[in-house]
Design a protein around this motif. Sequence first.
Motif, PDB file in Angstrom:
ATOM      1  N   GLU A 106       0.822  -1.225   0.000  1.00 42.59           N
ATOM      2  CA  GLU A 106       0.000   0.000   0.000  1.00 42.59           C
ATOM      3  C   GLU A 106       0.854   1.273   0.000  1.00 42.59           C
ATOM      4  OE1 GLU A 106       0.335  -2.106   2.639  1.00 42.59           O
ATOM      5  OE2 GLU A 106      -0.583  -1.285   4.444  1.00 42.59           O
ATOM      6  N   PHE A 107       2.141   1.155   0.326  1.00 47.25           N
ATOM      7  CA  PHE A 107       2.983   2.353   0.365  1.00 47.25           C
ATOM      8  C   PHE A 107       4.041   2.358  -0.739  1.00 47.25           C
ATOM      9  CE2 PHE A 107       1.964   1.599   4.994  1.00 47.25           C
ATOM     10  CZ  PHE A 107       0.853   2.426   4.973  1.00 47.25           C
ATOM     11  N   LEU A 114       9.727   8.900  -2.987  1.00 48.44           N
ATOM     12  CA  LEU A 114      10.737   9.483  -2.095  1.00 48.44           C
ATOM     13  C   LEU A 114      12.147   9.029  -2.479  1.00 48.44           C
ATOM     14  CD1 LEU A 114       8.998   9.220   1.396  1.00 48.44           C
ATOM     15  CD2 LEU A 114       9.398  11.271   0.043  1.00 48.44           C
ATOM     16  N   ILE A 115      12.283   7.751  -2.795  1.00 50.59           N
ATOM     17  CA  ILE A 115      13.616   7.222  -3.155  1.00 50.59           C
ATOM     18  C   ILE A 115      14.083   7.841  -4.473  1.00 50.59           C
ATOM     19  CG2 ILE A 115      14.872   5.113  -3.820  1.00 50.59           C
ATOM     20  CD1 ILE A 115      13.081   3.607  -1.763  1.00 50.59           C
ATOM     21  N   VAL A 116      13.158   7.974  -5.422  1.00 47.64           N
ATOM     22  CA  VAL A 116      13.527   8.585  -6.710  1.00 47.64           C
ATOM     23  C   VAL A 116      13.910  10.053  -6.509  1.00 47.64           C
ATOM     24  CG1 VAL A 116      12.597   9.338  -8.947  1.00 47.64           C
ATOM     25  CG2 VAL A 116      12.254   6.981  -8.176  1.00 47.64           C
ATOM     26  N   LEU A 223      14.810  10.042   6.551  1.00 46.31           N
ATOM     27  CA  LEU A 223      14.635   8.731   5.903  1.00 46.31           C
ATOM     28  C   LEU A 223      15.384   7.634   6.670  1.00 46.31           C
ATOM     29  CD1 LEU A 223      14.973   9.833   2.144  1.00 46.31           C
ATOM     30  CD2 LEU A 223      12.861   9.278   3.374  1.00 46.31           C
ATOM     31  N   ALA A 224      16.420   8.019   7.412  1.00 49.23           N
ATOM     32  CA  ALA A 224      17.164   7.043   8.222  1.00 49.23           C
ATOM     33  C   ALA A 224      16.311   6.493   9.369  1.00 49.23           C
ATOM     34  CB  ALA A 224      18.435   7.682   8.774  1.00 49.23           C
ATOM     35  N   ALA A 307       3.475  10.291   4.676  1.00 43.73           N
ATOM     36  CA  ALA A 307       4.752   9.576   4.811  1.00 43.73           C
ATOM     37  C   ALA A 307       5.050   9.269   6.280  1.00 43.73           C
ATOM     38  CB  ALA A 307       5.882  10.393   4.192  1.00 43.73           C
ATOM     39  N   PHE A 308       4.665  10.181   7.167  1.00 48.38           N
ATOM     40  CA  PHE A 308       4.876   9.946   8.601  1.00 48.38           C
ATOM     41  C   PHE A 308       3.923   8.872   9.107  1.00 48.38           C
ATOM     42  CE2 PHE A 308       4.299  10.715  13.123  1.00 48.38           C
ATOM     43  CZ  PHE A 308       5.602  10.878  13.567  1.00 48.38           C
ATOM     44  N   ALA A 309       2.659   9.001   8.740  1.00 54.28           N
ATOM     45  CA  ALA A 309       1.653   8.016   9.186  1.00 54.28           C
ATOM     46  C   ALA A 309       2.063   6.613   8.742  1.00 54.28           C
ATOM     47  CB  ALA A 309       0.282   8.379   8.608  1.00 54.28           C
ATOM     48  N   ALA A 310       2.582   6.518   7.516  1.00 56.57           N
ATOM     49  CA  ALA A 310       2.962   5.212   6.965  1.00 56.57           C
ATOM     50  C   ALA A 310       4.223   4.645   7.618  1.00 56.57           C
ATOM     51  CB  ALA A 310       3.185   5.356   5.453  1.00 56.57           C
ATOM     52  N   GLY A 311       4.935   5.480   8.360  1.00 52.63           N
ATOM     53  CA  GLY A 311       6.173   5.008   8.998  1.00 52.63           C
ATOM     54  C   GLY A 311       7.357   5.055   8.056  1.00 52.63           C
TER      55      GLY A 311
END
Length: 468
Positions: A106-107, A114-116, A223-224, A307-311
């Motif tokens: 789902e994420f 974000l990675i791109v 991101l770490a 992004a925060f909610a998803a962890g």
Amino acid sequence: MTAVLTDEKIPNNVNLSSDKRLQRALEAWQPQFIDWWKQMGPVGWQERDIYLRTAVSVETDGWAHFDYVKMPDYRWGIFLEPKQEGRTHGFGDHYGQPVWDEVPGEFRNLLRRLIVTQGDTEPASVEQQRALGATAPSLYDLRNLFQVNVEEGRHLWAMVYLLQTYFGRDGREEAEELLARRSGDADKPRILGAFNEPTSHWLSFFMFTMFTDRDGKYQLSALAESGFDPLARTCRFMLTEEAHHMFVGESGVQRVVKRACELMKEGGDPRAAGGLDLPTIQKYANLWYSLSLDLFGGEVSSNAADAFAAGIKGRYKEARYDEHKLVGSHVAMDVLEGGKVVHKDIPMRNALNEVLRTEYIKDCQRGVDRWNKTIRDEGIDFEIKLPSSKFHRQIGMWAGTCFTPDGAMIDAATFAARRGEWLPTDADEAFVKSLMQPVYEPGHMASWIAPPLKGINGLPNEFVYVRP
Ligand code: BYC
């Protein structure tokens, strides 16, 4: 943790040879990367021996090896911090649950984006800086430029490893796109604004490594914290290399500032004596600081909340906080409402770009304080100031409204009339470029910059960092 294999085609500590499909995919990408490097990497110097640091492991002491190397032969490798067994999500809706070793379906899109975005900045910066080797103020600085460049190349490898390993076919396509976009190109620009701005001389390079690389530190730190464990482990090691890049920027500007002060004390206008003056340095700080503030995204952002909610993306040093879910909590901040600045409560999850930006601003201020100490120590009465975070913004809430460096709202005509007081003019740019004459004699420095306090890896300033 897997032992480091530096004799493989792609040095790595991820046991790459155990996954033949992945190994083949990365070995197919490798020549494309080298082609890109030769085409878009530093102009000239590719056949020279450069005294460079290469990451060879993730051990705290001894992770780096220093030696002469030709840049296209640099051993770009894949290094992840060791896995911490039993690690759990440190924030968000999954707080306390085991972290993920695979991409949660789902994420997937959010994570890939974000990675791109992170990956795109790395080759972009190499492209922005590619011409600087023609005008380096010393061999020491020339070597530092190339060190930063090859490590940004390695950071691209880090993100491409994640894309190729965890995102299948679209990961491979994204990896190719990362080599296809070009900084400043009208048709295929890099993703984020500041990475399309030219870094056309060394003052901009030092400001970029001071301010823009520092955005890298904060984004990588966020991101770490990720609950997607391979991303967290990758970013942690990238931060080790990033510290030197910010050192290059902060100490570079500090040396320019010191030289400006010395020339002032010798009597008069530093510009007339082949140096840079403090007001010009202030304008470039205003420019690169404001461009770098944009890199944190909108002040109020549902992307950041998701992004925060998803962890997936946390806060800087998440463990310092007491509360990690942030449901129902708020933060008071300036927002624009009906054309006026008002201070009001915003749901914390939506304000996380601003929370990260606030940490970044404090860190920038610490660096500027050190520049100001240099100015005071030289006995000069001048203070470099960071402008308001509303000044000269192109992204987020303040974009489209004009503010002075002190944060006062003004109309567009006043901004246009006073712009040259605050930001570099064409004449400033031409003057700075006129100073950029190369100095390649070991130990010598251009007229506009003071020597560094010490050399690289304990070596003297006169060391031949780049062989003729
Ligand atoms: N330029 O909700 P919003 C580094 C887009 S530096 C252009 O406000 P969000 C390095 C955004 O994509 C660190 N577009 O922002 C340094 C979104 O588009 P969609 C790099 C921008 O998404 C030196 C829309 O505007 N790493 O490593 O919360 C040398 C609304 O977005 C910009 C990262 O950035 C912009 N500046 O946050 C080498 C980390 N800002 O979705 C390397 C990964 C926003 O409407 N990226 N937009 O199509 C992120 O965490 C986030 O994407 C951002 C933006 C912080 C960039």
